[in-house]
Design a protein around this motif. Sequence first.
Motif, mmCIF file in Angstrom:
data_model
loop_
_atom_site.group_PDB
_atom_site.id
_atom_site.type_symbol
_atom_site.label_atom_id
_atom_site.label_comp_id
_atom_site.label_asym_id
_atom_site.label_seq_id
_atom_site.Cartn_x
_atom_site.Cartn_y
_atom_site.Cartn_z
ATOM 1 N N GLY A 225 0.831 -1.180 0.000
ATOM 2 C CA GLY A 225 0.000 0.000 0.000
ATOM 3 C C GLY A 225 0.876 1.244 0.000
ATOM 4 O O GLY A 225 2.099 1.149 0.036
ATOM 5 N N PRO A 226 0.253 2.429 -0.077
ATOM 6 C CA PRO A 226 -1.184 2.666 0.004
ATOM 7 C C PRO A 226 -1.902 2.365 -1.310
ATOM 8 O O PRO A 226 -1.327 2.506 -2.386
ATOM 9 C CB PRO A 226 -1.269 4.161 0.334
ATOM 10 N N ASP A 227 -3.149 1.983 -1.181
ATOM 11 C CA ASP A 227 -3.993 1.734 -2.338
ATOM 12 C C ASP A 227 -4.434 3.070 -2.938
ATOM 13 O O ASP A 227 -4.577 4.068 -2.242
ATOM 14 C CB ASP A 227 -5.224 0.924 -1.923
ATOM 15 N N LEU A 228 -4.643 3.063 -4.243
ATOM 16 C CA LEU A 228 -5.075 4.274 -4.947
ATOM 17 C C LEU A 228 -6.299 4.904 -4.292
ATOM 18 O O LEU A 228 -6.360 6.127 -4.111
ATOM 19 C CB LEU A 228 -5.362 3.941 -6.415
ATOM 20 N N LEU A 229 -7.269 4.087 -3.926
ATOM 21 C CA LEU A 229 -8.493 4.623 -3.320
ATOM 22 C C LEU A 229 -8.208 5.301 -1.980
ATOM 23 O O LEU A 229 -8.877 6.273 -1.619
ATOM 24 C CB LEU A 229 -9.519 3.505 -3.133
ATOM 25 N N PRO A 233 -8.266 10.705 -1.001
ATOM 26 C CA PRO A 233 -8.654 11.721 -0.012
ATOM 27 C C PRO A 233 -7.495 12.628 0.392
ATOM 28 O O PRO A 233 -7.689 13.838 0.573
ATOM 29 C CB PRO A 233 -9.137 10.875 1.180
ATOM 30 N N THR A 234 -6.300 12.071 0.528
ATOM 31 C CA THR A 234 -5.137 12.886 0.882
ATOM 32 C C THR A 234 -4.803 13.872 -0.229
ATOM 33 O O THR A 234 -4.467 15.044 0.033
ATOM 34 C CB THR A 234 -3.920 11.983 1.160
ATOM 35 N N VAL A 235 -4.897 13.412 -1.477
ATOM 36 C CA VAL A 235 -4.641 14.292 -2.620
ATOM 37 C C VAL A 235 -5.614 15.473 -2.581
ATOM 38 O O VAL A 235 -5.227 16.640 -2.774
ATOM 39 C CB VAL A 235 -4.763 13.519 -3.946
ATOM 40 N N ALA A 236 -6.891 15.180 -2.316
ATOM 41 C CA ALA A 236 -7.895 16.253 -2.246
ATOM 42 C C ALA A 236 -7.621 17.185 -1.067
ATOM 43 O O ALA A 236 -7.723 18.418 -1.196
ATOM 44 C CB ALA A 236 -9.289 15.639 -2.137
ATOM 45 N N GLN A 237 -7.262 16.620 0.080
ATOM 46 C CA GLN A 237 -6.982 17.433 1.262
ATOM 47 C C GLN A 237 -5.763 18.340 1.057
ATOM 48 O O GLN A 237 -5.678 19.416 1.655
ATOM 49 C CB GLN A 237 -6.751 16.520 2.472
ATOM 50 N N ILE A 263 -13.890 3.213 -13.312
ATOM 51 C CA ILE A 263 -15.190 3.251 -12.635
ATOM 52 C C ILE A 263 -15.011 3.507 -11.139
ATOM 53 O O ILE A 263 -15.435 4.539 -10.616
ATOM 54 C CB ILE A 263 -15.971 1.936 -12.875
ATOM 55 N N GLU A 264 -14.358 2.586 -10.446
ATOM 56 C CA GLU A 264 -14.272 2.674 -8.984
ATOM 57 C C GLU A 264 -13.482 3.898 -8.514
ATOM 58 O O GLU A 264 -13.969 4.686 -7.696
ATOM 59 C CB GLU A 264 -13.636 1.393 -8.445
ATOM 60 N N ALA A 265 -12.276 4.066 -9.037
ATOM 61 C CA ALA A 265 -11.447 5.200 -8.591
ATOM 62 C C ALA A 265 -12.024 6.525 -9.066
ATOM 63 O O ALA A 265 -11.996 7.521 -8.330
ATOM 64 C CB ALA A 265 -10.011 5.026 -9.098
ATOM 65 N N LYS A 266 -12.535 6.543 -10.289
ATOM 66 C CA LYS A 266 -13.079 7.798 -10.820
ATOM 67 C C LYS A 266 -14.298 8.242 -10.015
ATOM 68 O O LYS A 266 -14.458 9.435 -9.704
ATOM 69 C CB LYS A 266 -13.438 7.631 -12.294
ATOM 70 N N GLN A 267 -15.166 7.322 -9.646
ATOM 71 C CA GLN A 267 -16.339 7.674 -8.842
ATOM 72 C C GLN A 267 -15.909 8.179 -7.460
ATOM 73 O O GLN A 267 -16.476 9.148 -6.936
ATOM 74 C CB GLN A 267 -17.263 6.463 -8.703
ATOM 75 N N HIS A 268 -14.913 7.529 -6.890
ATOM 76 C CA HIS A 268 -14.412 7.961 -5.575
ATOM 77 C C HIS A 268 -13.815 9.359 -5.673
ATOM 78 O O HIS A 268 -14.036 10.209 -4.793
ATOM 79 C CB HIS A 268 -13.366 6.957 -5.093
#
Length: 305
Positions: A225-229, A233-237, A263-268
Motif C-alpha cells: 500500500g497505500p492503495d489508490l483509493l 482523499p489525501t490528494v484532495a486534502q 469506474i471505482e477510482a473515478k467515482q471515488h
Amino acid sequence: MTTLGVLMMAYGTPRNLDEVEAYYTDIRRGRRPTPEQLADLVRRYQAIGGVSPLYEITVRQAQAVERVLNGQGGRFRVYLGMKHTAPRIAEAVAAMHRDGIDRAIAIVLAPHYSALSVETYHEQARPAAEKLGLELACVNQWHLEPRFLDALAARVEEALARCEDPRRAMVIFTAHSLPARILEMGDPYVDQLHESGEAVAKRLGLSHYTFGWQSAGRTAEPWLGPDLLEMLPTVAQDGYREVVVCSQGFVADHLEVLYDVDIEAKQHAERLGLRLVRTRQMNDDPDFIQAVADVIERARREQGW
C-alpha cells in the motif's frame, strides 16, 4: 536463417461470463470462489460490458511484435502463452517444439520483475522447454527500455494536456499490488516501479507526482500500500483538484484498468471533488510494439543467436 521463437506470456482473461468461475478458480490455485466472490467478479465484468478486451488485445500485440521483428530483417515466430487461461504457457512451448523451433526468447507482458509475478511465468515455461530440449532465454525485466519510457512519458504528457491546469495536477504512478512479504524477500518490484516512474517524471519535469498501488488481492495477508483509493482523499486534502493516474504496471486495457480505475477510482475521486484523468494503455500502439521488439532483439544479441 533459422527461425527464432518468441514465447510471449500474459495473464489471461475469461472470454465470456461463463468462463469466469474456472478462471477465478485457477487464480485461486484450484480453490473455487464462494458464490459471493464469484458474483462480485461477474458484476465487475458486467460493468465494463460483460467481457474484458484483454485477450483480443494480447493477440494483436503478439501479431504486431512478430511483424515488426520480421520487418527488421529477422526471422521470428511469436507464440502466445497465458498463465490462467488457454492457450497455456506449456501449450505454447509444445507448439514451438512441434514447429521445429529449438531456441526462443521468453518475455512476459509486464515490464517490472517480481518473484511473485514475472518469475511465476518463467517457472511454467522453463520446465516445459527443458522437457522438450528447447533452449529458452528468459527476459526478467524491461521497465527501463528507452522506447517503453518514451511511450509512457508520451501518455502522461497527453493526459496532463487534458487537465484544466496541468501544472497543478497530481500524477500517481500505480501498479498491481503484491503481498507485502516481498519487502522481506529483497524483491526488486517496488524499486523498479519507482525507477520507471522517476525516469518519466524526469523526462517531463514533473514536480507533483507520487506512487501507489491498486487491485490488491482479497486475501488475509497484507498487500503493498497505500492503495489508490486510500490516496485520493489525501490528494484532495492537499488542495489538488485534478489527478492523473498512470497504471504503469499494466500494458493493456483490462478489468484492473477499466473497472478499478475508470469506474471505482473515478467515482471515488468525483465524490472528493477531484477530476481523475487516466493515461491511455499501451495496447498494440506502434510505439509500444517497437519497444517490446527492441527488448526481444536485445535479448537475442545477448544470447549470440
